[in-house]
Motif scaffolding. Structure first.
Motif, PDB file in Angstrom:
ATOM      1  N   UNK A 218       0.830  -1.204   0.000  1.00 26.34           N
ATOM      2  CA  UNK A 218       0.000   0.000   0.000  1.00 26.34           C
ATOM      3  C   UNK A 218       0.864   1.254   0.000  1.00 26.34           C
ATOM      4  N   UNK A 219       0.411   2.266  -0.710  1.00 27.72           N
ATOM      5  CA  UNK A 219       1.080   3.575  -0.681  1.00 27.72           C
ATOM      6  C   UNK A 219       0.020   4.629  -0.373  1.00 27.72           C
ATOM      7  N   UNK A 220       0.329   5.478   0.554  1.00 32.95           N
ATOM      8  CA  UNK A 220      -0.602   6.547   0.920  1.00 32.95           C
ATOM      9  C   UNK A 220       0.123   7.880   1.055  1.00 32.95           C
ATOM     10  N   UNK A 221       0.921   8.019   2.106  1.00 32.08           N
ATOM     11  CA  UNK A 221       1.564   9.306   2.373  1.00 32.08           C
ATOM     12  C   UNK A 221       2.536   9.724   1.270  1.00 32.08           C
ATOM     13  N   UNK A 222       3.183   8.763   0.613  1.00 29.85           N
ATOM     14  CA  UNK A 222       4.169   9.098  -0.414  1.00 29.85           C
ATOM     15  C   UNK A 222       3.545   9.701  -1.662  1.00 29.85           C
ATOM     16  N   UNK A 223       2.239   9.551  -1.810  1.00 27.49           N
ATOM     17  CA  UNK A 223       1.594   9.950  -3.058  1.00 27.49           C
ATOM     18  C   UNK A 223       0.729  11.207  -2.909  1.00 27.49           C
ATOM     19  N   UNK A 224       0.700  11.776  -1.709  1.00 23.33           N
ATOM     20  CA  UNK A 224      -0.215  12.882  -1.415  1.00 23.33           C
ATOM     21  C   UNK A 224      -0.009  14.097  -2.313  1.00 23.33           C
ATOM     22  N   UNK A 225       1.228  14.422  -2.648  1.00 24.33           N
ATOM     23  CA  UNK A 225       1.490  15.632  -3.433  1.00 24.33           C
ATOM     24  C   UNK A 225       1.051  15.506  -4.891  1.00 24.33           C
ATOM     25  N   UNK A 226       0.675  14.292  -5.319  1.00 28.73           N
ATOM     26  CA  UNK A 226       0.262  14.082  -6.714  1.00 28.73           C
ATOM     27  C   UNK A 226      -1.257  13.984  -6.880  1.00 28.73           C
ATOM     28  N   UNK A 227      -1.988  13.994  -5.790  1.00 32.23           N
ATOM     29  CA  UNK A 227      -3.436  13.788  -5.858  1.00 32.23           C
ATOM     30  C   UNK A 227      -4.116  14.915  -6.627  1.00 32.23           C
ATOM     31  N   UNK A 228      -4.974  14.531  -7.578  1.00 32.57           N
ATOM     32  CA  UNK A 228      -5.751  15.512  -8.323  1.00 32.57           C
ATOM     33  C   UNK A 228      -4.969  16.327  -9.331  1.00 32.57           C
ATOM     34  N   UNK A 229      -3.728  15.920  -9.616  1.00 39.16           N
ATOM     35  CA  UNK A 229      -2.925  16.621 -10.608  1.00 39.16           C
ATOM     36  C   UNK A 229      -2.750  15.702 -11.825  1.00 39.16           C
ATOM     37  N   UNK A 230      -3.189  16.154 -13.009  1.00 35.94           N
ATOM     38  CA  UNK A 230      -3.001  15.315 -14.188  1.00 35.94           C
ATOM     39  C   UNK A 230      -1.554  14.862 -14.298  1.00 35.94           C
ATOM     40  N   UNK A 231      -1.368  13.549 -14.382  1.00 34.97           N
ATOM     41  CA  UNK A 231      -0.023  12.988 -14.323  1.00 34.97           C
ATOM     42  C   UNK A 231       0.128  11.822 -15.282  1.00 34.97           C
ATOM     43  N   UNK A 232       1.381  11.488 -15.546  1.00 38.37           N
ATOM     44  CA  UNK A 232       1.709  10.295 -16.322  1.00 38.37           C
ATOM     45  C   UNK A 232       2.396   9.318 -15.382  1.00 38.37           C
ATOM     46  N   UNK A 233       1.884   8.088 -15.341  1.00 40.71           N
ATOM     47  CA  UNK A 233       2.406   7.074 -14.441  1.00 40.71           C
ATOM     48  C   UNK A 233       2.859   5.860 -15.247  1.00 40.71           C
ATOM     49  N   UNK A 234       4.031   5.357 -14.902  1.00 41.49           N
ATOM     50  CA  UNK A 234       4.559   4.145 -15.525  1.00 41.49           C
ATOM     51  C   UNK A 234       4.578   3.043 -14.479  1.00 41.49           C
ATOM     52  N   UNK A 235       4.181   1.843 -14.877  1.00 45.10           N
ATOM     53  CA  UNK A 235       4.193   0.758 -13.911  1.00 45.10           C
ATOM     54  C   UNK A 235       3.783  -0.567 -14.511  1.00 45.10           C
TER      55      UNK A 235
END
Length: 263
Positions: A218-235
């Motif tokens: 699980x990831x929670x706190x590490x991802x807070x600054x990206x919430x609601x911002x259009x982003x590109x994610x690789x995975x």
């Protein structure tokens, strides 16, 4: 004072002149028409509510196989050879974990056990969640181990979208959009509610991915600054029956120079 001027004395009945009456009448009619027109303009300018539901005033009891990797879920049979993995949430801006603590203290490993949970259902676009409000409503139904959902690796992928809080987005808040809801989403995810990537494919159909780190945690706190911002994610995308899981490295997230379509 000119002869044609009107003089109004409030405490003298009938002192209101014809001109004044006519002016007041025009003003009242104009004000009423302005209010009506403004109401129509405001109502038609609003975005329609999503076809989502949050059963706040009623509770539903569900029974299924509990699994907690990457986030607590209950695999519920809905028809012959048909199952749905219902995401478990806590009350308010909390994960389900505090409401599972009492049962976990009695039974160390709940994975694969059959549980009954009573709470408030949330559902939208084929996804179902349940809000647990009382740990007494989480009970062991069967102590024997049952097979939990398997995960199938699909491929490495690059996706564009926005990280959202599934509780509010899928039905608790309507429409659940705007900057104020982004702040709410940050608080929800920091409280343990699973982060979800909301994206669209070429047919403009919504797709949702539960986000984890590369090890599937699980990831929670590490991802807070990206919430609601259009982003590109690789995975790496895994399929878990009716849910996709996207394993990512936080450092690989790229924020796009676009306005949010959600918040």
């Amino acid at each position: 004072m000119k002869n044609n001027d009107e003089f109004y004395v409030p405490y003298i009945e009938g002192s209101l002149g014809k001109k004044t009456k006519k002016t007041l009448k025009r003003f009242v009619i104009g004000a009423i028409l302005l209010i009506i027109v403004s109401g129509f303009i405001f109502s038609f300018s609003q975005k329609p509510f999503k076809n989502s539901a949050f059963e706040l005033t009623s509770t539903t009891k569900i029974t299924g196989v509990f699994h907690e990797n990457p986030y607590p879920m209950l695999k519920v049979k809905i028809a012959k050879n048909s199952y749905k993995n219902i995401l478990l949430l806590g009350f308010g801006k909390s994960s389900a974990n505090p409401f599972l603590k009492k049962l976990r203290n009695e039974i160390k490993d709940l994975n694969g056990k059959t549980l009954s949970i009573e709470g408030n259902l949330i559902y939208y676009n084929g996804k179902t969640l349940i809000q647990i409000t009382d740990d007494e409503k989480v009970t062991l139904d069967n102590d024997s181990k049952t097979k939990i959902p398997s995960k199938e690796i699909i491929s490495q992928i690059t996706l564009q979208g926005e990280i959202i809080d599934p509780k509010c987005y899928f039905g608790v808040m309507k429409p659940g959009k705007g900057k104020i809801h982004r702040s709410c989403a940050v608080r929800c995810i920091s409280g343990g509610i699973p982060p979800v990537l909301a994206t669209t494919d070429n047919n403009n159909m919504s797709q949702y991915f539960l986000l984890t780190d590369l090890k599937g945690n699980a990831i929670n706190n590490d991802i807070l600054s990206y919430i609601g911002k259009p982003s590109e994610l690789k995975g790496i995308v895994e399929n878990m029956e009716d849910w996709y899981i996207l394993k990512i490295n936080i450092e690989d997230i790229s924020i796009l120079n676009e306005k949010s379509k959600i918040y």
